[in-house]
Design a protein around this motif. Structure first.
Motif, mmCIF file in Angstrom:
data_model
loop_
_atom_site.group_PDB
_atom_site.id
_atom_site.type_symbol
_atom_site.label_atom_id
_atom_site.label_comp_id
_atom_site.label_asym_id
_atom_site.label_seq_id
_atom_site.Cartn_x
_atom_site.Cartn_y
_atom_site.Cartn_z
ATOM 1 N N ARG A 48 7.315 5.924 -22.691
ATOM 2 C CA ARG A 48 6.188 6.167 -22.657
ATOM 3 C C ARG A 48 5.322 4.920 -21.834
ATOM 4 N NH1 ARG A 48 2.193 5.072 -27.222
ATOM 5 N NH2 ARG A 48 4.185 4.411 -28.295
ATOM 6 N N GLU A 49 5.740 3.890 -22.194
ATOM 7 C CA GLU A 49 4.933 2.645 -21.166
ATOM 8 C C GLU A 49 5.362 2.821 -19.722
ATOM 9 O OE1 GLU A 49 6.561 -0.645 -23.107
ATOM 10 O OE2 GLU A 49 5.284 -0.332 -25.055
ATOM 11 N N LEU A 50 6.654 3.072 -19.394
ATOM 12 C CA LEU A 50 6.882 3.085 -18.064
ATOM 13 C C LEU A 50 6.405 4.543 -17.387
ATOM 14 C CD1 LEU A 50 8.536 1.394 -16.095
ATOM 15 C CD2 LEU A 50 10.703 2.671 -16.367
ATOM 16 N N ALA A 51 6.389 5.593 -17.903
ATOM 17 C CA ALA A 51 5.521 6.867 -17.368
ATOM 18 C C ALA A 51 4.192 6.646 -17.071
ATOM 19 C CB ALA A 51 5.956 7.893 -18.537
ATOM 20 N N GLY A 52 3.595 5.661 -17.816
ATOM 21 C CA GLY A 52 2.188 5.221 -17.530
ATOM 22 C C GLY A 52 1.961 4.023 -16.208
ATOM 23 N N THR A 53 2.992 3.804 -15.691
ATOM 24 C CA THR A 53 2.910 3.041 -14.485
ATOM 25 C C THR A 53 3.095 3.727 -13.219
ATOM 26 O OG1 THR A 53 5.234 2.380 -14.558
ATOM 27 C CG2 THR A 53 3.898 0.971 -15.999
ATOM 28 N N PRO A 54 2.788 3.284 -12.029
ATOM 29 C CA PRO A 54 3.171 3.964 -10.766
ATOM 30 C C PRO A 54 4.473 4.309 -10.744
ATOM 31 C CG PRO A 54 1.375 2.224 -10.462
ATOM 32 C CD PRO A 54 2.026 1.891 -11.780
#
Length: 158
Positions: A48-54
């Motif tokens: 979830r955290e990584l999917a929220g980054t470019p």
């Protein structure tokens, strides 16, 4: 697309071929990009955290240990990843909300579906080498996936 995984295998016999265990669930059948990795077990906090980054056209390779007891990707995280420019996911585990995943401009390959979400405990590792299905996945290497299969290269092929 101007490539297929069979054509890439013919032109680049050095590629690693992922064992054919995965099914396509995303709206984008063929996808490719530089690899970013997550290692987690029944906790998709880091996904979830990584999917929220470019995403910058990258592919998130998620090593869930092959667990089919919880879904590591669902509609909300996948939609966020698509908005943030991720090309796709290869998940050594399960996904859910497959009707929505099929509508997103995102590649998603996973082992199976499961309706149960994960517990969010903040566990997992990002950008570490992971291995499953006969292949080692390293951050920065390249993944190509289509209806024929999934391959990995140390460098971009297209």
């Amino acid at each position: 697309m101007d490539w297929t995984t069979p054509d890439l295998c013919d032109a680049h016999p050095e590629v690693q071929v992922v064992e054919p265990r995965f099914r396509g669930f995303g709206g984008r059948v063929a996808f490719h990009g530089a690899i970013a990795t997550v290692r987690c077990h029944e906790d998709n906090s880091r996904v979830r955290e990584l999917a929220g980054t470019p995403g910058q056209g990258r592919v998130m390779v998620v090593d869930g240990g092959g667990s089919l007891r919880r879904a590591l990707l669902g509609d909300q995280i996948a939609a966020n990843a698509a908005r943030n420019g991720w090309a796709g996911f290869l998940i050594h585990g399960a996904v859910r909300d497959v009707e929505v995943l099929a509508q997103l401009d995102l590649g998603v390959q996973a082992l199976a579906t499961h309706p149960m979400k994960t517990e969010k405990r903040g566990l997992g590792e990002v950008d570490v080498p992971v291995g499953f299905a006969g292949v080692d996945f390293h951050p920065g290497h390249w993944l190509y996936a289509d209806a024929n299969g999934v391959i990995v290269s140390m460098r971009p092929l297209t």
